[in-house]
Design a protein around this motif. Structure first.
Motif, PDB file in Angstrom:
ATOM      1  N   UNK A 122       0.831  -1.216   0.000  1.00 17.91           N
ATOM      2  CA  UNK A 122       0.000   0.000   0.000  1.00 17.91           C
ATOM      3  C   UNK A 122       0.859   1.258   0.000  1.00 17.91           C
ATOM      4  N   UNK A 123       2.043   1.165   0.604  1.00 16.89           N
ATOM      5  CA  UNK A 123       2.942   2.318   0.674  1.00 16.89           C
ATOM      6  C   UNK A 123       3.769   2.493  -0.598  1.00 16.89           C
ATOM      7  N   UNK A 124       3.606   1.594  -1.559  1.00 16.35           N
ATOM      8  CA  UNK A 124       4.375   1.671  -2.785  1.00 16.35           C
ATOM      9  C   UNK A 124       5.779   1.130  -2.666  1.00 16.35           C
ATOM     10  N   UNK A 125       6.049   0.416  -1.561  1.00 18.64           N
ATOM     11  CA  UNK A 125       7.378  -0.150  -1.335  1.00 18.64           C
ATOM     12  C   UNK A 125       7.453  -1.608  -1.752  1.00 18.64           C
ATOM     13  N   UNK A 126       6.379  -2.148  -2.307  1.00 20.36           N
ATOM     14  CA  UNK A 126       6.347  -3.541  -2.764  1.00 20.36           C
ATOM     15  C   UNK A 126       5.539  -3.615  -4.046  1.00 20.36           C
ATOM     16  N   UNK A 127       5.824  -4.628  -4.834  1.00 20.55           N
ATOM     17  CA  UNK A 127       5.147  -4.781  -6.123  1.00 20.55           C
ATOM     18  C   UNK A 127       4.974  -6.264  -6.448  1.00 20.55           C
ATOM     19  N   UNK A 128       4.065  -6.530  -7.368  1.00 18.99           N
ATOM     20  CA  UNK A 128       3.750  -7.914  -7.733  1.00 18.99           C
ATOM     21  C   UNK A 128       4.468  -8.298  -9.021  1.00 18.99           C
ATOM     22  N   UNK A 129       4.933  -9.542  -9.047  1.00 14.92           N
ATOM     23  CA  UNK A 129       5.545 -10.099 -10.259  1.00 14.92           C
ATOM     24  C   UNK A 129       5.078 -11.538 -10.395  1.00 14.92           C
ATOM     25  N   UNK A 161      10.803  -3.379  -2.737  1.00  9.14           N
ATOM     26  CA  UNK A 161      11.644  -2.509  -3.548  1.00  9.14           C
ATOM     27  C   UNK A 161      12.722  -1.897  -2.667  1.00  9.14           C
ATOM     28  N   UNK A 162      13.973  -2.305  -2.869  1.00  9.28           N
ATOM     29  CA  UNK A 162      15.046  -1.778  -2.017  1.00  9.28           C
ATOM     30  C   UNK A 162      15.217  -0.274  -2.212  1.00  9.28           C
ATOM     31  N   UNK A 163      14.767   0.235  -3.355  1.00 11.77           N
ATOM     32  CA  UNK A 163      14.858   1.668  -3.600  1.00 11.77           C
ATOM     33  C   UNK A 163      13.962   2.492  -2.702  1.00 11.77           C
ATOM     34  N   UNK A 164      13.034   1.833  -2.003  1.00 12.80           N
ATOM     35  CA  UNK A 164      12.127   2.571  -1.116  1.00 12.80           C
ATOM     36  C   UNK A 164      12.789   2.948   0.203  1.00 12.80           C
ATOM     37  N   UNK A 220      20.188 -17.317  -1.523  1.00 11.69           N
ATOM     38  CA  UNK A 220      18.739 -17.454  -1.558  1.00 11.69           C
ATOM     39  C   UNK A 220      17.975 -16.419  -2.345  1.00 11.69           C
ATOM     40  N   UNK A 221      18.665 -15.426  -2.915  1.00 14.72           N
ATOM     41  CA  UNK A 221      17.975 -14.438  -3.720  1.00 14.72           C
ATOM     42  C   UNK A 221      17.828 -14.882  -5.167  1.00 14.72           C
ATOM     43  N   UNK A 222      17.197 -14.037  -5.977  1.00  9.97           N
ATOM     44  CA  UNK A 222      17.019 -14.350  -7.406  1.00  9.97           C
ATOM     45  C   UNK A 222      17.296 -13.101  -8.240  1.00  9.97           C
ATOM     46  N   UNK A 223      18.535 -12.611  -8.214  1.00  3.94           N
ATOM     47  CA  UNK A 223      18.839 -11.347  -8.894  1.00  3.94           C
ATOM     48  C   UNK A 223      18.670 -11.394 -10.406  1.00  3.94           C
ATOM     49  N   UNK A 224      18.642 -12.576 -10.992  1.00  3.50           N
ATOM     50  CA  UNK A 224      18.537 -12.677 -12.449  1.00  3.50           C
ATOM     51  C   UNK A 224      17.103 -12.875 -12.930  1.00  3.50           C
ATOM     52  N   UNK A 259      12.021  -7.855 -12.415  1.00  2.00           N
ATOM     53  CA  UNK A 259      12.216  -7.178 -11.131  1.00  2.00           C
ATOM     54  C   UNK A 259      12.667  -5.730 -11.374  1.00  2.00           C
ATOM     55  N   UNK A 260      12.245  -4.827 -10.491  1.00  2.00           N
ATOM     56  CA  UNK A 260      12.644  -3.431 -10.613  1.00  2.00           C
ATOM     57  C   UNK A 260      14.135  -3.264 -10.342  1.00  2.00           C
ATOM     58  N   UNK A 261      14.621  -4.018  -9.386  1.00  2.00           N
ATOM     59  CA  UNK A 261      16.038  -3.998  -9.046  1.00  2.00           C
ATOM     60  C   UNK A 261      16.451  -5.447  -8.825  1.00  2.00           C
ATOM     61  N   UNK A 262      17.571  -5.898  -9.376  1.00  2.00           N
ATOM     62  CA  UNK A 262      17.966  -7.297  -9.186  1.00  2.00           C
ATOM     63  C   UNK A 262      18.042  -7.716  -7.719  1.00  2.00           C
ATOM     64  N   UNK A 263      18.279  -6.756  -6.821  1.00  2.00           N
ATOM     65  CA  UNK A 263      18.442  -7.081  -5.410  1.00  2.00           C
ATOM     66  C   UNK A 263      17.123  -7.185  -4.659  1.00  2.00           C
TER      67      UNK A 263
END
Length: 409
Positions: A145-152, A159-162, A185-189, A193-197
């Motif tokens: 709701x705060x715009x700090x997360x998104x659906x894929x 979103x780390x940019x938040x 455990x991440x999936x940068x590739x 995604x908005x940012x690989x991280x």
């Protein structure tokens, strides 16, 4: 979820010193001055292959933190989680032909037994990821709701940019973060995604895998980092004194957790200090589940090794150091335990008043347990040489070893 029983911590004369400890986020040493109740969160196990010596070394470090605080007459509010749902757990269950929930329950029970045997002080709150899902879902919804997360494709990402402070825990550059994200455990590739991280907050249900009602998120299960944040915020709140774990959790786990919490609350910092224990190796390689090069506390106990000797083997190494488990390490610990027990079994001995302060000072100095052991070694050597008539000294040394080092003599 229940923790394990607490062993009694003997009272010592006088009062301990405030702890000076290395803070990962600043790269320097800080003096911890908590309030009357010191607050600490230590990341727990993913319950399979428990409890190996790497686990034991980490929890030994933060047990020392608690003991130093208790010696200053503070109370300690310690919280630890159990990641009882995660990809590695599901993969191990499939490989072993186990039910994932039964595997998690069995390994968690074994972990409790090992912690009890090693006299690790238990957390006040011992919380599983599964039981925390009702607390996690609203946090993910708030981030979205705060715009700090998104659906894929049904999954929800943070979103780390938040977070304008993202990166201050680890101090790593983007390329180093990307490499560690892929390794841990991440999936940068992943495309889209908005940012690989960006880390996953909520994984949409996969065929054949367990899932839970995620309300507006849809069925699924939580990501790794938001699990700890939900538990820590619920039981400790923002600005708790120490976030602890192994050095392999600096990034992404502790970095992401801090960002999640700071965006959720608008406050800073998530934790005042970040403290990390070194890694334990076997045959020249980091002891890890993926490599299968593990030495288990339970196996040593079955072989008749005294848990106090296991604890001394851990204490012989500085908590931040990377070190290697060998037969020689264990042999030296067994011999040291024998010397100490022989020394405190006599009716009198050299005065131990100065020893109490030596051990306190060593532990207050970034948990320098090798220096603390050396101080007791010197007293035991003087005792063996027959030097002293203080009838209270053996009992005091025994209480020091128990109260500050968790070693029962």
């Amino acid at each position: 979820m229940h923790a394990w029983p607490a062993s009694e911590v003997p009272a010592l004369p006088g009062s301990g010193r405030d702890l000076r400890i290395h803070d990962t986020a600043t790269g320097g040493r800080v003096t911890l001055v908590p309030g009357p109740v010191a607050r600490i969160y230590v990341c727990g196990i993913t319950p399979y292959d428990a409890t190996h010596m790497g686990h034991a070394a980490t929890y030994n470090a933060f047990d020392l933190v608690q003991r130093v605080w208790l010696d200053t007459k503070r109370q300690v509010h310690y919280v630890q989680n159990v990641t009882d749902i995660d990809d590695p757990l599901l993969e191990r269950a499939v490989a072993n032909g186990d039910d994932w929930a039964e595997l998690a329950e069995r390994e968690t029970a074994l972990f409790r037994e090992d912690m009890t045997a090693l006299r690790m002080l238990p957390p006040r709150h011992y919380i599983g990821a599964v039981e925390s899902i009702p607390k996690i879902v609203p946090l993910v919804e708030r981030l979205r709701e705060a715009g700090a997360a998104y659906e894929l494709d049904g999954d929800i990402y943070f979103s780390v940019g938040s977070d304008t402070r993202f990166g201050e825990v680890s101090g790593l550059d983007a390329e180093a973060m990307r490499l560690l994200s892929a390794e841990r455990g991440g999936d940068p590739d992943r495309p889209g995604k908005k940012n690989p991280l960006d880390p996953m907050l909520w994984m949409a249900a996969r065929p054949g895998e367990p899932s839970w009602d995620g309300a507006s998120l849809g069925p699924g299960r939580p990501g790794w980092h938001i699990e700890c944040v939900a538990i820590a915020l619920e039981h400790l709140g923002m600005g708790f004194d120490v976030q602890g774990g192994g050095s392999d959790l600096v990034f992404p786990h502790h970095e992401m957790g801090a960002s999640h919490a700071q965006v959720l609350t608008g406050e800073h910092p998530y934790a005042r200090t970040y403290v990390h224990a070194g890694m334990v190796a076997l045959h020249g390689e980091k002891m890890s589940k993926s490599k299968g090069n593990l030495v288990f506390v339970s196996a040593l106990r079955r072989d008749g090794v005294d848990p106090a000797a296991i604890r001394l083997a851990l204490l012989a190494h500085h908590y931040r150091a990377d070190w290697e488990w060998t037969d020689a390490v264990l042999h030296e610990a067994v011999e040291r335990l024998g010397r100490w027990r022989a020394a405190v079994s006599r009716p009198d001995g050299p005065s131990a008043d100065a020893l109490v302060e030596e051990v306190r000072e060593a532990l207050a100095d970034d948990l320098d347990s090798p220096r603390a052991l050396a101080a007791i070694d010197r007293w035991a050597a003087a005792q063996a040489a027959g030097g002293g008539t203080d009838e209270g000294a053996p009992g005091l040394v025994s209480r020091v070893a128990d109260a500050l080092l968790g070693v029962a003599l």
